[in-house]
Motif scaffolding. Structure first.
Motif, mmCIF file in Angstrom:
data_model
loop_
_atom_site.group_PDB
_atom_site.id
_atom_site.type_symbol
_atom_site.label_atom_id
_atom_site.label_comp_id
_atom_site.label_asym_id
_atom_site.label_seq_id
_atom_site.Cartn_x
_atom_site.Cartn_y
_atom_site.Cartn_z
ATOM 1 N N TYR A 62 62.399 22.846 134.903
ATOM 2 C CA TYR A 62 61.978 24.549 134.283
ATOM 3 C C TYR A 62 63.083 25.583 135.321
ATOM 4 O O TYR A 62 63.745 24.884 136.542
ATOM 5 C CB TYR A 62 60.332 24.784 135.098
ATOM 6 C CG TYR A 62 59.905 23.411 134.210
ATOM 7 C CD1 TYR A 62 59.516 24.412 132.608
ATOM 8 C CD2 TYR A 62 58.923 22.781 133.951
ATOM 9 C CE1 TYR A 62 58.664 23.526 131.786
ATOM 10 C CE2 TYR A 62 57.660 22.599 133.002
ATOM 11 C CZ TYR A 62 58.216 23.828 132.226
ATOM 12 O OH TYR A 62 57.068 22.883 130.767
ATOM 13 N N CYS A 63 63.370 26.734 135.534
ATOM 14 C CA CYS A 63 63.929 27.771 136.594
ATOM 15 C C CYS A 63 63.407 27.029 137.873
ATOM 16 O O CYS A 63 61.934 27.840 137.941
ATOM 17 C CB CYS A 63 63.863 29.289 136.050
ATOM 18 S SG CYS A 63 64.491 29.579 136.966
ATOM 19 N N GLY A 64 63.799 26.855 138.531
ATOM 20 C CA GLY A 64 64.082 27.165 140.141
ATOM 21 C C GLY A 64 63.758 28.514 140.170
ATOM 22 O O GLY A 64 63.155 28.283 141.918
ATOM 23 N N PHE A 65 63.658 29.119 140.055
ATOM 24 C CA PHE A 65 63.872 30.704 140.683
ATOM 25 C C PHE A 65 62.232 31.095 139.789
ATOM 26 O O PHE A 65 61.183 31.558 140.690
ATOM 27 C CB PHE A 65 64.647 31.280 140.907
ATOM 28 C CG PHE A 65 64.463 33.220 141.506
ATOM 29 C CD1 PHE A 65 64.778 32.510 142.657
ATOM 30 C CD2 PHE A 65 63.940 33.719 140.587
ATOM 31 C CE1 PHE A 65 64.997 33.582 143.511
ATOM 32 C CE2 PHE A 65 64.184 34.886 141.216
ATOM 33 C CZ PHE A 65 64.564 35.018 143.235
ATOM 34 N N CYS A 66 61.707 31.641 138.496
ATOM 35 C CA CYS A 66 60.889 32.303 138.137
ATOM 36 C C CYS A 66 60.225 31.268 137.648
ATOM 37 O O CYS A 66 59.085 31.565 137.066
ATOM 38 C CB CYS A 66 61.704 33.301 137.584
ATOM 39 S SG CYS A 66 62.212 32.340 135.821
ATOM 40 N N SER A 67 60.743 29.642 137.629
ATOM 41 C CA SER A 67 59.698 29.035 136.890
ATOM 42 C C SER A 67 59.713 28.291 135.622
ATOM 43 O O SER A 67 58.777 27.919 134.651
ATOM 44 C CB SER A 67 57.978 29.020 136.900
ATOM 45 O OG SER A 67 57.701 30.025 136.061
ATOM 46 N N TYR A 104 64.696 30.898 128.819
ATOM 47 C CA TYR A 104 63.483 32.607 128.934
ATOM 48 C C TYR A 104 63.824 33.301 129.547
ATOM 49 O O TYR A 104 63.097 34.033 129.841
ATOM 50 C CB TYR A 104 62.034 31.732 128.476
ATOM 51 C CG TYR A 104 61.665 31.311 127.305
ATOM 52 C CD1 TYR A 104 61.719 31.989 126.426
ATOM 53 C CD2 TYR A 104 62.220 30.323 126.608
ATOM 54 C CE1 TYR A 104 61.527 31.544 125.369
ATOM 55 C CE2 TYR A 104 60.980 29.319 125.440
ATOM 56 C CZ TYR A 104 61.401 30.525 124.573
ATOM 57 O OH TYR A 104 60.700 29.936 123.534
ATOM 58 N N CYS A 105 64.492 32.678 130.723
ATOM 59 C CA CYS A 105 64.832 33.879 132.053
ATOM 60 C C CYS A 105 65.231 34.868 131.826
ATOM 61 O O CYS A 105 64.864 35.934 131.964
ATOM 62 C CB CYS A 105 66.114 32.235 133.351
ATOM 63 S SG CYS A 105 64.883 31.725 134.188
ATOM 64 N N GLU A 106 66.372 35.083 129.950
ATOM 65 C CA GLU A 106 66.951 35.996 130.310
ATOM 66 C C GLU A 106 65.772 37.457 130.058
ATOM 67 O O GLU A 106 65.996 38.566 129.929
ATOM 68 C CB GLU A 106 67.889 36.190 129.161
ATOM 69 C CG GLU A 106 66.973 35.041 128.116
ATOM 70 C CD GLU A 106 67.543 35.524 126.427
ATOM 71 O OE1 GLU A 106 68.330 37.098 126.361
ATOM 72 O OE2 GLU A 106 67.670 34.701 126.034
ATOM 73 N N LYS A 116 68.996 36.450 139.666
ATOM 74 C CA LYS A 116 69.123 35.278 140.096
ATOM 75 C C LYS A 116 68.056 34.037 139.986
ATOM 76 O O LYS A 116 69.014 32.741 141.102
ATOM 77 C CB LYS A 116 67.565 35.777 141.122
ATOM 78 C CG LYS A 116 67.184 36.913 141.868
ATOM 79 C CD LYS A 116 68.694 36.071 144.016
ATOM 80 C CE LYS A 116 68.580 37.236 144.200
ATOM 81 N NZ LYS A 116 69.565 37.062 145.593
ATOM 82 N N CYS A 117 68.243 34.217 138.836
ATOM 83 C CA CYS A 117 67.942 32.438 138.058
ATOM 84 C C CYS A 117 69.235 31.599 137.190
ATOM 85 O O CYS A 117 69.063 30.794 137.524
ATOM 86 C CB CYS A 117 67.498 32.747 136.748
ATOM 87 S SG CYS A 117 65.379 33.406 137.179
ATOM 88 N N LYS A 118 70.394 32.953 136.987
ATOM 89 C CA LYS A 118 71.413 32.251 136.858
ATOM 90 C C LYS A 118 72.437 31.647 137.734
ATOM 91 O O LYS A 118 72.957 30.830 137.807
ATOM 92 C CB LYS A 118 72.572 33.856 136.438
ATOM 93 C CG LYS A 118 72.039 34.024 134.818
ATOM 94 C CD LYS A 118 73.104 35.087 134.279
ATOM 95 C CE LYS A 118 73.984 34.941 133.767
ATOM 96 N NZ LYS A 118 74.266 36.363 133.647
HETATM 97 ZN ZN LIG Z 1 64.779 31.729 136.177
#
Ligand SMILES: [Zn+2]
Lengths: 202, 185
Positions: free
Chosen positions: B19-24, B29-31, B38-40
């Motif tokens: 899972y993304c460490g920024f948005c979970s 799906y961060c896009e 920040k996710c990138k």
């Molecule tokens: Zn993310």
């Protein structure tokens, strides 16, 4: 009370059944948690087995180890969370069917039949919208399985590997194709809703 | 009838989804979240392979998609992103202090300060420590009127590990271990 959250929901969201995940807050909305008696634990386990049969038979001992204590968290709107080892595994409404959480589905994606929405539907689903039939029948969508109405299904998305949401079919997949309008799947839980963001720490 | 991924009686191993460490979210799906930039950044540091897969091809699609978005969408997104970033920044700057305090020559206590900045319920944390180390542990107010957890005994290193394991949101670099020796020992 109710108008409070309906106002905040996107217009396309019509699922009141499972309550407002959109505003769900584990700190405020959980009215209590108890470790259930072993007889209750067995009953819950049996109901989940009955509901998902082949989907869960091979993994039930990993998902719900017999010896681990099962915590039942009761939330507003009559939602119950089934928690083990600080992880929410399932939730249900009153004594309705148990839905697996997305974190559990990501571990075991074969638990549920999967329907795929097209890319355009993703942002609506992630805003809490129900899934309209055209989102399941367009070019980027896929329905490789045949499912009756009122079945719990996982929703994947065009171009994505991971499951996006879980919900209940409002009509059979055949009808979704044939009628191709109105709500096809009622969304119960989706990526980035409050249940997704909930961290249980008992 | 049997499809290749039909569940069999064989033991099914759980998949591990990063899972993304920024948005979970799962990074793919961060896009669709409000914090893509920040996710990138996070993904490019933490999973270069996945980053290359996701974004080298994706950028063109995004450019095309953003043409369809209204300026209002953008504004709302930017506002939300700014809010989340502010919260994250505050979190990332917060320190957790684990302090070893000598009470007498042989006895000491360990105080943990700052966990609440990471949304940790201090009472539950104190209970967890008490269970893990089989010792007294409580939440008390310190001189500055802030809450801290005081654990009986010298368990600084164990608490350090336990925090990392139990609350992965706390960055390792933000946890400071300090010793408070009695003066003139
Ligand atoms: Zn993310």
């Amino acid at each position: 009370m109710e108008s409070d959250w309906t106002r905040e929901q996107p217009r396309t969201y019509s699922c009141k059944e499972l309550g407002p995940w959109g505003l769900f807050n584990i700190k405020e909305d959980v009215t209590g948690h108890t470790q259930v008696k072993s007889s209750v634990q067995r009953a819950i386990r049996a109901k989940i087995l009955e509901q998902y049969k082949e989907g869960i038979e091979g993994i039930i001992d990993d998902v719900m180890p017999k010896k681990a204590p099962l915590i039942l968290m009761k939330c507003h709107e009559h939602i119950n969370l089934i928690v083990m080892n600080n992880e929410v595994l399932f939730f249900n409404h009153f004594d309705g069917p148990y839905f697996p959480t997305l974190k559990l589905l990501h571990k075991y994606p074969n638990m549920l039949p999967r329907l795929q929405v097209d890319r355009g539907a993703i942002k609506f689903v992630m805003a809490g919208a129900n899934i309209m039939c055209p989102g399941l029948t367009s070019k980027g969508a896929r329905m490789d399985v045949s499912v009756p109405a009122d079945a719990v299904v996982a929703i994947t998305a065009e171009g994505k590997n991971e499951i996006l949401a879980v919900g209940t079919t409002k009509m059979s997949t055949d009808d979704i194709k044939r009628i191709n309008k109105n709500i096809g799947v009622e969304t119960a839980h989706y990526l980035n809703d409050y249940l997704w963001k909930t961290v249980v720490d008992i | 009838m049997d499809s290749p991924d039909a569940p069999s009686s064989e033991h099914v191993k759980p998949r591990e989804v990063p899972y993304c460490g920024f948005c979970s979210l799962p990074p793919e799906y961060c896009e669709f979240g409000p914090t893509l930039d920040k996710c990138k950044q996070w993904l490019s540091k933490n999973d270069k392979v996945l980053y290359a897969i996701l974004y080298n091809t994706l950028d063109d699609q995004l450019a095309a998609a953003s043409l369809n978005e209204t300026p209002e969408d953008d504004k709302k997104k930017a506002k939300e992103a700014a809010k989340i970033e502010k919260q994250m920044q505050k979190k990332m700057q917060s320190k957790v202090l684990i302090k070893r305090i000598e009470r007498t020559k042989r006895k000491c206590v360990t105080s943990v300060f700052g966990l609440e900045n990471f949304d940790v319920d201090l009472k539950k944390a104190a209970k967890l420590f008490a269970n893990k180390f089989a010792c007294g542990s409580s939440v008390t107010k310190n001189n500055q009127g802030n809450d801290e957890i005081v654990v009986q005994g010298d368990v600084s290193d164990e608490i350090f590990d336990l925090i990392l394991e139990h609350w992965p949101i706390v960055p390792e670099d933000n946890i400071d271990l300090i010793e408070d020796k009695k003066k003139g020992k």
